[in-house]
Design an enzyme around this catalytic site. Structure first.
Site, PDB file in Angstrom:
ATOM      1  N   LYS A  10     -10.146 -21.594  19.569  1.00  0.00           N
ATOM      2  CA  LYS A  10     -10.986 -22.003  21.268  1.00  0.00           C
ATOM      3  C   LYS A  10      -9.666 -23.017  22.046  1.00  0.00           C
ATOM      4  O   LYS A  10      -8.722 -23.699  21.689  1.00  0.00           O
ATOM      5  CB  LYS A  10     -12.165 -23.005  21.643  1.00  0.00           C
ATOM      6  CG  LYS A  10     -13.498 -21.784  21.070  1.00  0.00           C
ATOM      7  CD  LYS A  10     -14.503 -21.667  20.900  1.00  0.00           C
ATOM      8  CE  LYS A  10     -15.708 -21.176  20.566  1.00  0.00           C
ATOM      9  NZ  LYS A  10     -16.600 -21.455  21.257  1.00  0.00           N
ATOM     10  N   TYR A  50     -19.232 -15.260  28.970  1.00  0.00           N
ATOM     11  CA  TYR A  50     -20.359 -15.863  28.585  1.00  0.00           C
ATOM     12  C   TYR A  50     -21.882 -15.875  29.119  1.00  0.00           C
ATOM     13  O   TYR A  50     -22.756 -16.620  29.067  1.00  0.00           O
ATOM     14  CB  TYR A  50     -20.774 -17.156  28.160  1.00  0.00           C
ATOM     15  CG  TYR A  50     -19.226 -17.577  26.616  1.00  0.00           C
ATOM     16  CD1 TYR A  50     -19.510 -17.659  25.835  1.00  0.00           C
ATOM     17  CD2 TYR A  50     -17.872 -18.386  26.692  1.00  0.00           C
ATOM     18  CE1 TYR A  50     -19.138 -17.657  24.335  1.00  0.00           C
ATOM     19  CE2 TYR A  50     -17.464 -18.536  25.030  1.00  0.00           C
ATOM     20  CZ  TYR A  50     -18.041 -18.053  24.643  1.00  0.00           C
ATOM     21  OH  TYR A  50     -17.703 -18.080  23.668  1.00  0.00           O
ATOM     22  N   PHE A  58     -26.534 -25.504  28.382  1.00  0.00           N
ATOM     23  CA  PHE A  58     -24.831 -25.745  28.084  1.00  0.00           C
ATOM     24  C   PHE A  58     -24.121 -24.853  28.582  1.00  0.00           C
ATOM     25  O   PHE A  58     -23.017 -25.098  29.138  1.00  0.00           O
ATOM     26  CB  PHE A  58     -25.027 -26.189  26.715  1.00  0.00           C
ATOM     27  CG  PHE A  58     -24.806 -24.580  26.079  1.00  0.00           C
ATOM     28  CD1 PHE A  58     -24.264 -23.104  25.387  1.00  0.00           C
ATOM     29  CD2 PHE A  58     -26.375 -24.383  25.684  1.00  0.00           C
ATOM     30  CE1 PHE A  58     -24.600 -22.491  25.175  1.00  0.00           C
ATOM     31  CE2 PHE A  58     -26.436 -23.276  24.393  1.00  0.00           C
ATOM     32  CZ  PHE A  58     -26.198 -22.256  25.047  1.00  0.00           C
ATOM     33  N   ARG A  86     -18.200 -14.274  10.151  1.00  0.00           N
ATOM     34  CA  ARG A  86     -19.642 -15.677  10.372  1.00  0.00           C
ATOM     35  C   ARG A  86     -19.672 -16.496   9.279  1.00  0.00           C
ATOM     36  O   ARG A  86     -19.880 -17.913   9.486  1.00  0.00           O
ATOM     37  CB  ARG A  86     -20.754 -14.517  10.895  1.00  0.00           C
ATOM     38  CG  ARG A  86     -20.559 -14.292  12.519  1.00  0.00           C
ATOM     39  CD  ARG A  86     -21.503 -13.543  13.159  1.00  0.00           C
ATOM     40  NE  ARG A  86     -22.745 -14.302  13.634  1.00  0.00           N
ATOM     41  CZ  ARG A  86     -23.033 -15.703  14.332  1.00  0.00           C
ATOM     42  NH1 ARG A  86     -21.909 -14.638  15.079  1.00  0.00           N
ATOM     43  NH2 ARG A  86     -24.020 -15.952  14.981  1.00  0.00           N
ATOM     44  N   THR A  92     -22.626 -22.429  13.552  1.00  0.00           N
ATOM     45  CA  THR A  92     -22.633 -23.130  15.724  1.00  0.00           C
ATOM     46  C   THR A  92     -21.533 -24.472  15.088  1.00  0.00           C
ATOM     47  O   THR A  92     -21.100 -24.598  15.774  1.00  0.00           O
ATOM     48  CB  THR A  92     -23.523 -22.251  15.590  1.00  0.00           C
ATOM     49  OG1 THR A  92     -23.657 -21.071  16.229  1.00  0.00           O
ATOM     50  CG2 THR A  92     -22.601 -22.860  18.211  1.00  0.00           C
ATOM     51  N   ARG A 103     -15.316 -24.258  11.047  1.00  0.00           N
ATOM     52  CA  ARG A 103     -15.844 -25.468  11.715  1.00  0.00           C
ATOM     53  C   ARG A 103     -16.132 -26.577  11.089  1.00  0.00           C
ATOM     54  O   ARG A 103     -15.842 -27.599  12.031  1.00  0.00           O
ATOM     55  CB  ARG A 103     -16.962 -24.533  12.373  1.00  0.00           C
ATOM     56  CG  ARG A 103     -17.097 -24.027  13.568  1.00  0.00           C
ATOM     57  CD  ARG A 103     -18.335 -22.563  14.158  1.00  0.00           C
ATOM     58  NE  ARG A 103     -18.199 -22.012  15.063  1.00  0.00           N
ATOM     59  CZ  ARG A 103     -18.996 -20.516  15.136  1.00  0.00           C
ATOM     60  NH1 ARG A 103     -19.947 -20.853  14.616  1.00  0.00           N
ATOM     61  NH2 ARG A 103     -18.362 -20.646  16.070  1.00  0.00           N
ATOM     62  N   ASN A 113     -16.694 -26.004  19.150  1.00  0.00           N
ATOM     63  CA  ASN A 113     -16.713 -25.629  17.272  1.00  0.00           C
ATOM     64  C   ASN A 113     -15.244 -24.719  17.298  1.00  0.00           C
ATOM     65  O   ASN A 113     -15.923 -24.397  16.014  1.00  0.00           O
ATOM     66  CB  ASN A 113     -17.582 -25.274  17.636  1.00  0.00           C
ATOM     67  CG  ASN A 113     -18.072 -23.756  18.407  1.00  0.00           C
ATOM     68  OD1 ASN A 113     -16.940 -23.459  19.169  1.00  0.00           O
ATOM     69  ND2 ASN A 113     -19.235 -23.180  18.101  1.00  0.00           N
ATOM     70  N   HIS A 116     -14.621 -18.676  18.224  1.00  0.00           N
ATOM     71  CA  HIS A 116     -15.948 -18.002  18.403  1.00  0.00           C
ATOM     72  C   HIS A 116     -15.465 -16.876  17.743  1.00  0.00           C
ATOM     73  O   HIS A 116     -14.610 -15.739  16.738  1.00  0.00           O
ATOM     74  CB  HIS A 116     -15.974 -17.304  19.597  1.00  0.00           C
ATOM     75  CG  HIS A 116     -16.764 -16.723  19.791  1.00  0.00           C
ATOM     76  ND1 HIS A 116     -18.342 -16.629  20.224  1.00  0.00           N
ATOM     77  CD2 HIS A 116     -16.259 -15.024  19.865  1.00  0.00           C
ATOM     78  CE1 HIS A 116     -18.589 -15.277  20.500  1.00  0.00           C
ATOM     79  NE2 HIS A 116     -17.293 -14.125  20.310  1.00  0.00           N
ATOM     80  N   GLU A 127     -16.318  -7.229  23.316  1.00  0.00           N
ATOM     81  CA  GLU A 127     -15.370  -8.261  23.963  1.00  0.00           C
ATOM     82  C   GLU A 127     -14.047  -7.952  23.104  1.00  0.00           C
ATOM     83  O   GLU A 127     -13.604  -8.886  23.878  1.00  0.00           O
ATOM     84  CB  GLU A 127     -15.961 -10.018  22.405  1.00  0.00           C
ATOM     85  CG  GLU A 127     -17.427  -9.844  22.575  1.00  0.00           C
ATOM     86  CD  GLU A 127     -18.430 -10.847  22.008  1.00  0.00           C
ATOM     87  OE1 GLU A 127     -19.105 -11.783  22.171  1.00  0.00           O
ATOM     88  OE2 GLU A 127     -17.115 -11.673  20.656  1.00  0.00           O
TER      89      GLU A 127
HETATM   90  P1  CMP Z   1     -19.932 -19.378  20.109  1.00  0.00           P
HETATM   91  O1  CMP Z   1     -19.954 -18.752  18.701  1.00  0.00           O
HETATM   92  O2  CMP Z   1     -18.775 -18.959  21.301  1.00  0.00           O
HETATM   93  O3  CMP Z   1     -20.979 -19.164  21.494  1.00  0.00           O
HETATM   94  C1  CMP Z   1     -21.595 -19.249  22.313  1.00  0.00           C
HETATM   95  C2  CMP Z   1     -20.648 -20.991  22.601  1.00  0.00           C
HETATM   96  O4  CMP Z   1     -21.673 -21.927  23.069  1.00  0.00           O
HETATM   97  C3  CMP Z   1     -20.795 -22.007  21.281  1.00  0.00           C
HETATM   98  O5  CMP Z   1     -20.006 -20.861  19.805  1.00  0.00           O
HETATM   99  C4  CMP Z   1     -21.521 -22.683  21.392  1.00  0.00           C
HETATM  100  O6  CMP Z   1     -19.073 -23.443  22.098  1.00  0.00           O
HETATM  101  C5  CMP Z   1     -21.743 -23.180  22.789  1.00  0.00           C
HETATM  102  N1  CMP Z   1     -22.858 -23.798  22.509  1.00  0.00           N
HETATM  103  C6  CMP Z   1     -23.548 -22.872  21.537  1.00  0.00           C
HETATM  104  N2  CMP Z   1     -25.092 -24.248  21.575  1.00  0.00           N
HETATM  105  C7  CMP Z   1     -24.462 -25.280  22.309  1.00  0.00           C
HETATM  106  C8  CMP Z   1     -25.320 -26.450  22.414  1.00  0.00           C
HETATM  107  N3  CMP Z   1     -26.225 -26.721  22.104  1.00  0.00           N
HETATM  108  N4  CMP Z   1     -24.315 -26.663  23.658  1.00  0.00           N
HETATM  109  C9  CMP Z   1     -22.614 -26.991  23.469  1.00  0.00           C
HETATM  110  N5  CMP Z   1     -22.605 -25.373  23.558  1.00  0.00           N
HETATM  111  C10 CMP Z   1     -22.910 -24.663  23.057  1.00  0.00           C
END
Ligand code: CMP
Length: 138
Positions: A10, A50, A58, A86, A92, A103, A113, A116, A127
């Protein structure tokens, strides 16, 4: 069980210079890179990627973040790819990510984070096809 997953490094990790280190961790864990490109998502394309999170509070922040700077997108191959990847990247929320995970090493917050990873075989295929034509998947 499919043998492929999809990942993005990212904008936060890209800007912090971690692209090479993250690709090295991915390779060392036994994943083969079968597609790879660096690009800058428009807000429209980030929102499309997304779209499943459109109703989440968010979503706006996520789209802004993902279109802030370049990312690297990749398709990875390995037995049990989705689940193993994962595990490699961790939770996450980096505060809950296990020691040694990508992460834990590189993410700064739940939103920013670092990487992905697809959550299912079905989404991995969707994807991967979002970013790569069949000619670009090896
Ligand atoms: P990802 O695994 O790419 O999938 C969805 C993304 O949404 C996640 O990683 C984060 O970057 C973002 N995300 C998930 N939960 C939150 C949250 N509570 N606040 C902000 N961003 C979030």
């Amino acid at each position: 069980m499919s043998n492929r997953t999809f990942t993005m490094i990212k904008p936060d990790a890209t800007a912090n210079g971690h692209t090479g280190a993250i690709l090295a961790i991915i390779n060392a864990a036994g994943f083969r890179i079968v597609a790879l490109k660096m690009l800058h998502l428009s807000a429209e394309k980030a929102g499309e990627f997304y779209a499943v999170h459109k109703e989440r509070p968010f979503y706006g922040e996520l789209v802004e973040f993902m279109s802030r700077g370049p990312i690297s997108a990749a398709i990875l191959e390995k037995e049990n790819a989705v689940a193993d990847f994962r595990t490699l990247i961790g939770a996450t929320n980096p505060a809950q990510a296990a020691e040694g995970t990508v992460r834990k090493l590189y993410a700064t917050s739940i939103g920013e984070n670092a990487v992905h990873g697809s959550d299912s075989d079905e989404n991995a295929a969707i994807e991967g096809d979002f970013f790569f034509s069949k000619l670009e998947q090896f």
